[in-house]
Design a protein around this motif. Structure first.
Motif, PDB file in Angstrom:
ATOM      1  N   LEU A   1      30.570  98.084  86.268  1.00 28.14           N
ATOM      2  CA  LEU A   1      30.378  99.170  87.224  1.00 28.14           C
ATOM      3  C   LEU A   1      29.139  99.995  86.912  1.00 28.14           C
ATOM      4  N   GLY A   2      28.608  99.840  85.701  1.00 22.59           N
ATOM      5  CA  GLY A   2      27.435 100.599  85.308  1.00 22.59           C
ATOM      6  C   GLY A   2      27.744 101.782  84.416  1.00 22.59           C
ATOM      7  N   CYS A   3      28.961 101.832  83.862  1.00 23.03           N
ATOM      8  CA  CYS A   3      29.284 102.877  82.890  1.00 23.03           C
ATOM      9  C   CYS A   3      28.474 102.581  81.627  1.00 23.03           C
ATOM     10  N   THR A   4      27.652 103.527  81.189  1.00 22.65           N
ATOM     11  CA  THR A   4      26.593 103.231  80.223  1.00 22.65           C
ATOM     12  C   THR A   4      26.620 104.203  79.054  1.00 22.65           C
ATOM     13  N   ASN A   5      26.258 103.669  77.852  1.00 27.52           N
ATOM     14  CA  ASN A   5      26.022 104.505  76.689  1.00 27.52           C
ATOM     15  C   ASN A   5      24.905 103.865  75.869  1.00 27.52           C
ATOM     16  N   TYR A   6      24.377 104.643  74.912  1.00 29.73           N
ATOM     17  CA  TYR A   6      23.211 104.209  74.157  1.00 29.73           C
ATOM     18  C   TYR A   6      23.422 104.513  72.678  1.00 29.73           C
ATOM     19  N   ASP A   7      22.750 103.746  71.806  1.00 31.55           N
ATOM     20  CA  ASP A   7      22.644 104.055  70.384  1.00 31.55           C
ATOM     21  C   ASP A   7      21.318 103.484  69.893  1.00 31.55           C
ATOM     22  N   THR A   8      20.855 103.992  68.728  1.00 29.99           N
ATOM     23  CA  THR A   8      19.545 103.591  68.230  1.00 29.99           C
ATOM     24  C   THR A   8      19.661 102.999  66.832  1.00 29.99           C
ATOM     25  N   LEU A   9      18.648 102.225  66.463  1.00 26.03           N
ATOM     26  CA  LEU A   9      18.582 101.567  65.155  1.00 26.03           C
ATOM     27  C   LEU A   9      17.134 101.564  64.704  1.00 26.03           C
ATOM     28  N   SER A  10      16.932 101.903  63.414  1.00 24.84           N
ATOM     29  CA  SER A  10      15.602 101.817  62.811  1.00 24.84           C
ATOM     30  C   SER A  10      15.660 100.823  61.666  1.00 24.84           C
ATOM     31  N   ILE A  11      14.707  99.889  61.613  1.00 21.09           N
ATOM     32  CA  ILE A  11      14.633  98.869  60.568  1.00 21.09           C
ATOM     33  C   ILE A  11      13.252  98.945  59.924  1.00 21.09           C
ATOM     34  N   THR A  12      13.242  99.038  58.583  1.00 19.72           N
ATOM     35  CA  THR A  12      11.990  99.022  57.820  1.00 19.72           C
ATOM     36  C   THR A  12      11.935  97.737  57.011  1.00 19.72           C
ATOM     37  N   THR A  13      10.878  96.976  57.158  1.00 14.40           N
ATOM     38  CA  THR A  13      10.711  95.740  56.386  1.00 14.40           C
ATOM     39  C   THR A  13       9.925  96.035  55.105  1.00 14.40           C
ATOM     40  N   ARG A  14      10.282  95.334  53.977  1.00 13.28           N
ATOM     41  CA  ARG A  14       9.640  95.495  52.670  1.00 13.28           C
ATOM     42  C   ARG A  14       8.972  94.182  52.269  1.00 13.28           C
ATOM     43  N   PRO A  15       7.854  94.238  51.379  1.00  8.34           N
ATOM     44  CA  PRO A  15       7.220  92.991  50.932  1.00  8.34           C
ATOM     45  C   PRO A  15       8.106  92.258  49.933  1.00  8.34           C
ATOM     46  N   MET A  16       8.038  90.941  49.921  1.00  5.06           N
ATOM     47  CA  MET A  16       8.814  90.124  49.004  1.00  5.06           C
ATOM     48  C   MET A  16       8.077  90.003  47.674  1.00  5.06           C
ATOM     49  N   PRO A  17       8.820  90.046  46.525  1.00 10.35           N
ATOM     50  CA  PRO A  17       8.176  89.727  45.236  1.00 10.35           C
ATOM     51  C   PRO A  17       7.850  88.227  45.165  1.00 10.35           C
ATOM     52  N   GLU A  18       6.867  87.861  44.330  1.00  7.93           N
ATOM     53  CA  GLU A  18       6.509  86.465  44.137  1.00  7.93           C
ATOM     54  C   GLU A  18       6.682  86.142  42.656  1.00  7.93           C
ATOM     55  N   ILE A  19       7.663  85.311  42.326  1.00 10.12           N
ATOM     56  CA  ILE A  19       8.029  85.003  40.938  1.00 10.12           C
ATOM     57  C   ILE A  19       7.336  83.716  40.493  1.00 10.12           C
ATOM     58  N   THR A  20       6.823  83.730  39.257  1.00  5.67           N
ATOM     59  CA  THR A  20       6.325  82.505  38.607  1.00  5.67           C
ATOM     60  C   THR A  20       7.193  82.232  37.393  1.00  5.67           C
ATOM     61  N   VAL A  21       7.436  80.948  37.113  1.00  2.47           N
ATOM     62  CA  VAL A  21       8.301  80.533  36.001  1.00  2.47           C
ATOM     63  C   VAL A  21       7.626  79.419  35.214  1.00  2.47           C
ATOM     64  N   SER A  22       8.178  79.129  34.004  1.00  6.13           N
ATOM     65  CA  SER A  22       7.691  78.017  33.180  1.00  6.13           C
ATOM     66  C   SER A  22       7.980  76.696  33.867  1.00  6.13           C
ATOM     67  N   SER A  23       7.232  75.669  33.451  1.00  5.73           N
ATOM     68  CA  SER A  23       7.329  74.374  34.104  1.00  5.73           C
ATOM     69  C   SER A  23       8.596  73.637  33.684  1.00  5.73           C
ATOM     70  N   ASP A  24       8.938  72.633  34.447  1.00  6.79           N
ATOM     71  CA  ASP A  24      10.035  71.753  34.066  1.00  6.79           C
ATOM     72  C   ASP A  24       9.692  71.093  32.727  1.00  6.79           C
ATOM     73  N   PHE A  25      10.718  70.759  31.936  1.00  8.08           N
ATOM     74  CA  PHE A  25      10.461  70.230  30.588  1.00  8.08           C
ATOM     75  C   PHE A  25      11.567  69.280  30.171  1.00  8.08           C
ATOM     76  N   MET A  26      11.268  68.538  29.053  1.00  8.74           N
ATOM     77  CA  MET A  26      12.223  67.633  28.416  1.00  8.74           C
ATOM     78  C   MET A  26      12.506  68.180  27.024  1.00  8.74           C
ATOM     79  N   ALA A  27      13.780  68.230  26.636  1.00  8.52           N
ATOM     80  CA  ALA A  27      14.178  68.722  25.310  1.00  8.52           C
ATOM     81  C   ALA A  27      15.135  67.735  24.672  1.00  8.52           C
ATOM     82  N   LYS A  28      15.024  67.624  23.368  1.00  8.71           N
ATOM     83  CA  LYS A  28      15.976  66.784  22.638  1.00  8.71           C
ATOM     84  C   LYS A  28      17.336  67.448  22.689  1.00  8.71           C
TER      85      LYS A  28
END
Length: 732
Positions: A550-577
């Motif tokens: 029928l057109g019965c209406t209501n409203y609401d709002t939303l705010s979204i803030t995006t953040r930068p992603m960290p970039e991780i480095t790790v040691s290489s794959d390896f072989m161990a006894k």
């Protein structure tokens, strides 16, 4: 009384003032047949036969009034001279300007008292006037009346009114009726309420018409002359006669369905000068009309009845009281069943003598069947033919009738709904609702309701002893949506889709539509809970619009803030006894989580140590100060290579060298079977402890030097099993 010669001289003088034109306010057509004249005259309730016209064809005709003071519209005319004025010849008839034309025409040769062409008179008129007559015009016919009375309207006019009122020149006319119940053939053209004939001397107005001898008028009868019936036409523009009467009605009592004879006659009296004429109204020659009036006990404004609560009164009327009773025959039609849907009614009623009405009452009966309405038509039947000559029709309703002025409707919560009926303002109205809710004025024809939820409104009415049926309308209430976006303000890490969460109520209603604006970075802006994803670092503002159909209406709002992603480095794959402890390393985040944790010493540190006992892929999740995460992986492969050593001889002499037969180089292997047998197959030693061996004894007794057999089974950490079979030499 003036001498005849004087009157004739006056006529000759007046003929000189004839005008050559005629205003067409009244038109007359002469030379009309007797049948056409009667057909024009006869109205309802009359059948006629044998019409006869006795006079010159120019003395009668039909007339039509366009604009006149005559008082009658259309009709027929009978005259003692000419009926139709002819401007071309100057011959004056009944129609024309009175000041321009003078109606005084002889019949036959056209010369007064012509001895050769003697103009006819009429003995009945002469008996009525007691004078000789001439220039007579007579129309007569037979007729059969349907009712018990006869009446028709007429106007009598004459040039004689001027100067010759109250004299011997009392032009005469009469309507002579004969038939069953009538003695002789009396004249029914009478002054109302008297037995005095209508004539010049009985209807003149002495104050206007310059009468001769007043006693000649008074001798007509008591009260004569009756000036109230006189119309002065001295300045008339449509009728040539100097004067005429008001509209008068001839009437008589008759016996229905029997044959009567009527003679309509007019003639000059004493001489043929100064014409007279009688105008008879078209269709007014009729039998007494019977009229019906059906009234409801609800009141005069109601043309219907209601089953079980109202009565009807039928009144039968005749237009004129007569000294004889009249039986009126009734018929009933319509889809209402006689004596079933209403109480018994008669086939006939009788109007008493000297009265005009009779009535009876009946009631519509309640049958508890919903029929909408039924019709009842009551007819007056012609007593001669059985044909319907008048009728009244009423509706019979199951309930007091009315209609809703509104239909089922839908509104938004918090709005009002219009409640209205098309009904009678005299009714008492009652509104109610289910579920019960506020109604502004429950007894009004037009009011409003304020429903909180879908509601059915019922209305009914009552009047006197009757009630209406109950009608209803449904007011569908759609809610104003209640919106809860949680959380309303949020932030999340770049490249990670965010699922928006929304609650919309009330929960009983589920036909909502959704629209997020703007649509940027949303997978579907028309769903309740879209996913947000964008490759950018910013704050985004959205509005959610929720609507019902029928057109019965209501409203609401939303705010979204995006953040930068960290970039991780790790040691290489390896072989161990197998069994080695190896360091791992990660960097690029603030917090770290390593899995699987069972092989790690400090899984929440950037540099944990891993024990190489299983091949494993280590996942590290790095989280920054905003909670944004990155994930990396390190694979550890394990080398399970190891070898066992089994001696071929041993010397259990307690010299500290090679005193025990055992398995050498055991580290992570597990002994599951270690058995030694003598040459006869007797088991002399068994163990599953890899740290133990055979000391060359059996049940505490040293065994003889010689060759012995062994069976050894070993499993490695990766789950492999190795089996050794062989001989070992015991030396002393």
């Amino acid at each position: 009384m003036l001498p005849t010669i004087n009157k004739r001289l006056l006529v000759i003088l007046l003929l000189t003032v004839f005008h050559s034109t005629l205003e067409a306010q009244v038109t007359v057509t002469d030379s009309v047949s007797a049948d056409e004249l009667v057909q024009h005259l006869v109205g309802t309730g009359i059948s006629y036969a044998n019409p006869v016209l006795k006079c010159d064809s120019t003395q009668s005709g039909t007339f039509h009034v366009i604009n006149s003071n005559l008082g009658i519209g259309d009709g027929i005319i009978l005259t003692t001279g000419r009926a139709e004025t002819d401007p071309a010849t100057g011959t004056a008839g009944a129609n024309g300007d009175q000041n321009a034309y003078f109606a005084s025409a002889g019949i036959g040769s056209g010369v007064f008292n012509d001895p050769i062409n003697v103009r006819i008179g009429d003995t009945q008129l002469e008996a009525l006037a007691n004078k000789p007559t001439l220039d007579a015009c007579i129309l007569e016919f037979d007729f059969v009346p349907d009712g018990d009375s006869l009446l028709f309207n007429y106007v009598f006019g004459s040039e004689e009114y001027d100067t010759y009122s109250c004299s011997n020149y009392n032009d005469v006319f009469g309507f002579f009726l004969s038939g069953p119940g009538i003695t002789g053939s009396p004249d029914i053209a009478l002054i109302p309420g008297t037995s005095i004939p209508v004539a010049i001397n009985s209807t003149t107005n002495p104050a206007v018409t310059q009468p001769g001898t007043l006693t000649d008028c008074q001798s007509m009868g008591p009260g004569s002359p009756f000036a109230q019936y006189y119309v002065d036409n001295s300045n008339g523009t449509s009728i040539t006669y100097y004067g005429f009467t008001t509209i008068l009605t001839a009437r008589a009592a008759v016996v229905p369905c029997t044959t009567y004879h009527i003679k309509l006659a007019i003639a000059d009296c004493q001489d043929g000068g100064l014409d007279s004429g009688v105008f008879l109204e078209a269709n007014s020659f009729r039998s007494t009309n019977i009229k019906l009036d059906l009234s409801s006990s609800l009141g005069s404004d109601y043309d219907y009845l209601v089953e079980g609560c109202s009565d009807a009164t039928l009144t039968v009327k005749r237009s004129t009281p007569f000294p004889i009773p009249q039986t009126v025959y009734l018929g009933y039609s319509g889809n209402a069943g006689r004596n079933i849907d209403y109480s018994p009614v008669p086939d006939s009623v009788t109007i008493p003598a000297n009265d005009t009405v009779v009535s009876f009452t009946f009631s519509p009966l309640s049958d508890n069947i919903s029929e909408g309405f039924e019709t009842l038509q009551i007819n007056v039947l012609n007593p001669c033919t059985g044909n319907v000559i008048d009728s009244v029709t009423f509706k019979i309703y199951d309930y007091l009738p009315y209609n809703l002025a509104v239909t089922d409707t839908a509104i938004c919560q918090g709005k009002s709904v219009r409640l209205e009926v098309n009904g009678d303002t005299n009714f008492t109205w009652s509104w109610r609702s289910v579920p019960d809710g506020p109604i502004e004025n429950p007894s009004a024809m037009s009011t409003t309701g304020s429903p909180d939820t879908t509601t059915v409104y019922y209305v009914s009415g009552s009047y006197l002893a009757c009630v209406t049926d109950t009608a209803d309308i449904v007011a569908t209430v759609e809610p104003i949506p209640i919106i809860d976006i949680y959380p309303n303000d949020t932030s999340f890490c770049l490249h990670e889709p965010y699922q928006i969460h929304v609650n919309v109520g009330p929960s009983y209603f589920n036909n909502y539509t959704y629209l997020w604006t703007p649509a940027i970075a949303l997978d579907d802006p028309t769903v309740k809970e879209p996913s947000f994803y964008i490759n950018g670092f910013n704050t985004y503002h959205y509005m959610l619009t929720v609507q019902t159909p029928l057109g019965c209406t209501n409203y609401d709002t939303l705010s979204i803030t995006t953040r930068p992603m960290p970039e991780i480095t790790v040691s290489s794959d390896f072989m161990a006894k197998y069994g080695d402890v190896v360091p791992l390393h990660a960097e690029g985040a603030t917090f770290y989580t390593w899995t699987p944790t069972r092989l790690l010493d400090f899984p929440d540190e950037p540099d944990p140590h891993a024990t190489a006992i299983d091949t494993a892929t280590f996942q590290v999740i790095g989280t920054d100060q905003y909670g944004c995460r990155d994930t990396a992986y390190v694979k550890m492969n394990v080398d399970y290579t190891m070898s066992e050593s089994i001696p071929s001889a041993f010397s259990p002499n307690n010299d500290g060298r090679n005193d025990v037969f055992h398995i050498s180089n055991l580290k992570y292997q597990r002994v599951i079977e270690f058995r030694v047998f003598n040459r006869w197959g007797q088991e002399v030693f068994t163990t599953t402890d890899g740290a133990k061996g055979w000391d060359g004894t059996f049940k505490g007794a040293p065994q003889e030097v010689g060759v012995y057999h062994y069976l050894i089974r070993i499993t490695t950490p990766e789950g492999k099993m190795r089996t050794y079979k062989g001989d070992v030499t015991l030396i002393r």
